[in-house]
Design an enzyme around this catalytic site. Structure first.
Site, PDB file in Angstrom:
ATOM      1  N   LYS A  55       0.788  -1.157  -0.043  1.00  0.00           N
ATOM      2  CA  LYS A  55       0.047   0.099   0.099  1.00  0.00           C
ATOM      3  C   LYS A  55       1.064   1.363   0.027  1.00  0.00           C
ATOM      4  O   LYS A  55       0.680   2.253  -0.655  1.00  0.00           O
ATOM      5  CB  LYS A  55      -0.935   0.005   1.264  1.00  0.00           C
ATOM      6  CG  LYS A  55      -2.276  -1.100   1.005  1.00  0.00           C
ATOM      7  CD  LYS A  55      -2.836  -1.347   2.319  1.00  0.00           C
ATOM      8  CE  LYS A  55      -4.123  -2.563   1.886  1.00  0.00           C
ATOM      9  NZ  LYS A  55      -4.454  -2.625   3.314  1.00  0.00           N
ATOM     10  N   GLN A  99      -4.910  -1.557   9.343  1.00  0.00           N
ATOM     11  CA  GLN A  99      -4.787  -2.926   8.707  1.00  0.00           C
ATOM     12  C   GLN A  99      -5.780  -4.011   9.655  1.00  0.00           C
ATOM     13  O   GLN A  99      -5.343  -3.986  10.795  1.00  0.00           O
ATOM     14  CB  GLN A  99      -3.591  -3.352   8.460  1.00  0.00           C
ATOM     15  CG  GLN A  99      -3.399  -4.799   7.648  1.00  0.00           C
ATOM     16  CD  GLN A  99      -3.940  -4.788   6.193  1.00  0.00           C
ATOM     17  OE1 GLN A  99      -3.859  -3.728   5.703  1.00  0.00           O
ATOM     18  NE2 GLN A  99      -4.456  -5.771   5.654  1.00  0.00           N
ATOM     19  N   ASP A 122     -11.038   3.047   3.628  1.00  0.00           N
ATOM     20  CA  ASP A 122     -11.900   1.797   3.739  1.00  0.00           C
ATOM     21  C   ASP A 122     -13.062   1.644   3.401  1.00  0.00           C
ATOM     22  O   ASP A 122     -13.699   0.599   2.947  1.00  0.00           O
ATOM     23  CB  ASP A 122     -11.393   1.118   4.953  1.00  0.00           C
ATOM     24  CG  ASP A 122     -10.190  -0.121   4.739  1.00  0.00           C
ATOM     25  OD1 ASP A 122      -9.904  -0.549   3.683  1.00  0.00           O
ATOM     26  OD2 ASP A 122      -9.382  -0.187   5.491  1.00  0.00           O
TER      27      ASP A 122
END
Ligand code: GUN
Length: 299
Positions: A55, A99, A122
């Protein structure tokens, strides 16, 4: 028998990242703004470490700033919430991703709710989930957004298509169904308690498999000519002991029936990070009151 077109998600994601990079450069040139993505990793799960590194790498490749915050596996919920509060306040951070999965002493719902809604790249915050459900302009979760882009590239207008989403997770199944409904598909969510899974799947013009069961969907579950997106990433044992990555779809039998299908790896997977970067660009523009660009994959 006919063989399906293989949908090359790796190539599409690379083109999308190139399109994003063009808009990032433009944002810098015209407004002196550089999007910033912060990724928070708690603990040292090897798979999560690889995701987080990728990422960061891909954010920098598209011209964004990338910030990594690491906490030990023993971190408390209060420590993590304090880190998130800092990132929420930091004007150079436009997107925040924590995460998952998190160590068991930390409640993921509390953590997701602590992320500023306009930095939730997200799309997991309940407010963004709600905005998606009512057809608003919240952030859509990255993997379903990537699936939708592949479907539109392949099919064009999705209105009236019969779509079956296999799996009802908050990360993929439910938001995927919401996105397909927004595109005017007729949507069924099938799951482990569905009475006849194969029969439901056979009705689908579009089948999205996101159940986490290796090679569960067989060729005879698929309507001839259907578009099949395989979100699964499962490692199965091989005689050499190294294992092999397979999806939730039995590719060998499905490719003989489907009209188009994503491989594993190289299908849906690479789209997730590309869409994370797209969400980060969108979040940055919204935070600065700059019109959100229409990002197109580069030719
Ligand atoms: N872990 C596996 N997939 C994801 C994702 O899309 N977002 C986050 N934050 N964690 C994940």
């Amino acid at each position: 028998m006919a063989t399906a077109t293989i949908i090359d998600g790796k190539q599409f994601a690379a083109r999308l990242r190139a399109g994003i990079a063009t808009h990032v450069a433009q944002l810098k040139a015209e407004h002196d703004i550089t999007p910033g993505l912060a990724v928070v990793l708690v603990g040292d799960d090897p798979a999560s470490q690889i995701y987080v590194r990728n990422k960061g790498l891909q954010a920098r490749e598209t011209g964004m700033n990338s910030f990594e915050r690491r906490l030990p596996a023993t971190a408390t919920q209060a420590e993590l919430l304090a880190r998130i509060a800092e990132l929420n306040r930091d004007p150079t951070v436009n997107g925040i991703l924590v995460q998952l999965p998190l160590p068991k002493q930390i409640d993921p719902e509390r953590v997701i709710e602590a992320i500023a809604v306009n930095k939730d790249v997200d799309g997991f915050h309940p407010l963004n989930v709600g905005l998606l459900a009512v057809g608003g302009t919240g952030m859509a979760p990255c993997t379903p957004l990537g699936c939708l882009m592949l479907l539109k590239e392949r099919i064009g207008n999705l209105a009236g298509q019969r779509a079956v989403v296999l799996g009802r997770s908050n990360i993929v199944g439910k938001p995927m169904a919401a996105l397909l409904l927004r595109e005017h598909c007729t949507v069924t969510i099938a799951h482990s308690r569905t009475r006849d899974l194969a029969e439901e799947c056979r009705r689908a013009d579009i089948l999205v498999a996101a159940v986490g069961k290796a090679q569960m969907v067989q060729g005879d579950w698929i309507k001839p000519g259907a578009t099949v997106l395989d979100v699964g990433i499962n490692r199965i044992p091989t005689p050499d002991g190294k294992g092999r990555l397979v999806g939730d779809v039995d590719f060998a039998s499905a490719v003989e029936v489907a009209g188009a299908i994503t491989p594993v790896p190289g299908g849906v997977g690479p789209m997730t990070i590309a869409c994370l970067l797209l969400n980060t660009l969108t979040a940055t523009c919204r935070q600065h009151g700059v019109p959100t660009p229409e990002v197109r994959p580069a030719a």
